[in-house]
Enzyme design. Structure first.
Site, PDB file in Angstrom:
ATOM      1  CB  CYS A 133      -0.922   0.004   1.223  1.00  0.00           C
ATOM      2  SG  CYS A 133      -1.947   1.475   1.358  1.00  0.00           S
ATOM      3  CB  CYS A 136      -0.530   2.452   3.991  1.00  0.00           C
ATOM      4  SG  CYS A 136      -2.144   1.845   3.496  1.00  0.00           S
ATOM      5  CG  ASP A 137       3.253   1.318   4.433  1.00  0.00           C
ATOM      6  OD1 ASP A 137       2.790   1.788   5.494  1.00  0.00           O
ATOM      7  OD2 ASP A 137       3.085   0.138   4.096  1.00  0.00           O
TER       8      ASP A 137
END
Length: 309
Positions: A133, A136-137
């Site tokens: 992701c 997300c990261d």
């Protein structure tokens, strides 16, 4: 022994826990069934920065708060594996590996899982440099070099997104051309931070506590080279966890459960929430939103059911 509930939620990720919270607050007797760890895919990342109200929060902390809040309002959570679902006279029968339950409504919140490379080191370094992701990261890789594995829309789109943070993004694809939309390809090829390795697969992910390098194999020559990298983002597809429901509710051609905006499925009394349903954005915040809507829809369904009987 049979247990009766108003709502049974299959899946204990953010969608399921949000549904449990809203269902319990509506004074419905609510049960969450989760066969693995409560939290779903969120537990595969270390920190979460894109959930509203949580800045650089530990993923486990977020899950714990979600679970505690659902329990506080009366939800039950059981570590049981869903086995089957039938309906008779507006009552659903749910069977697990440990019990048998009856309920008036069901919310499917089983999520999805990333397609994995399947190479050596992938599992070992998940959350330690291996991610599924970018949204997300990406922020954890500011100024670093990363690779993206895949060649479809998701891989190219997420690769372009990563260039906002990373120093260099190398996309590795097993074919000699991308499968992504032409508009995405044009943007990727025009991006000075993006490089491409064709006809290749990742054979191994190496590191010392965190990712340091990968072994790349050219599928035409079988030549293996080592590439230094700080992160590996895998985008070779997602698979909804819907196989156990394909004979019960309608799915689209990708296996997502089809629903309307109020989380109704093709069967009255069965609702869906989170990454297992057909929608554009699959994130913690949209899963939580789905769960809330599904619970309210289930409450209305039960109220109508009780009024008509």
């Amino acid at each position: 022994m049979m247990h009766e509930y108003d709502t049974i939620i299959v899946g204990g990720g953010p969608a399921g826990l949000s549904a449990a919270l809203y269902s319990s607050r509506a004074m419905l007797k609510t049960l969450v069934l989760e066969q693995a760890a409560v939290g779903g895919q969120i537990t595969s990342t270390s920190e979460v920065e894109n959930y509203l109200g949580s800045i650089s929060s530990n993923a486990i902390d977020i899950v714990t708060r979600m679970k505690d809040q659902a329990l506080e309002f009366g939800s039950e959570i059981k570590a049981e594996k869903y086995k089957s679902l039938t309906k008779k006279d507006n009552i659903f029968q749910v069977t697990t590996d440990k019990g048998y339950y009856e309920c008036k409504s069901v919310i499917i919140a089983t999520g999805s899982h990333s397609q994995y490379i399947g190479c050596k080191g992938e599992q070992e370094f998940t959350g330690l440099g291996v991610s599924y992701c970018a949204t997300c990261d990406a922020n954890f890789f500011r100024g670093l070099n990363v690779v993206v594995v895949g060649g479809g829309d998701s891989a190219v789109d997420e690769g372009i997104y990563l260039t906002k943070f990373a120093n260099k993004v190398t996309l590795i694809h097993r074919r000699d051309e991308l499968r992504a939309a032409k508009s995405l390809q044009e943007r990727a090829f025009a991006n000075p931070k993006m490089e491409f390795i064709w006809d290749s697969t990742v054979e191994e992910i190496k590191g010392d506590g965190i990712v340091k390098a990968i072994l790349v194999r050219n599928i035409k020559t079988n030549e293996i080279t080592e590439l230094q990298t700080d992160g590996v983002f895998v985008f070779i597809g997602y698979k909804p966890n819907s196989d156990e429901f394909k004979e019960i509710v309608k799915l689209d051609d990708k296996g997502n459960i089809i629903s309307d905006e109020n989380m109704h499925t093709s069967i009255p009394g069965i609702f869906v929430a989170g990454d297992v349903r057909n929608k554009m954005l699959k994130q913690i915040i949209t899963a939580a939103s789905d769960g809330a809507i599904a619970a309210i829809s289930a409450e209305k369904y039960i109220a109508d059911l009780n009024q008509n009987h």
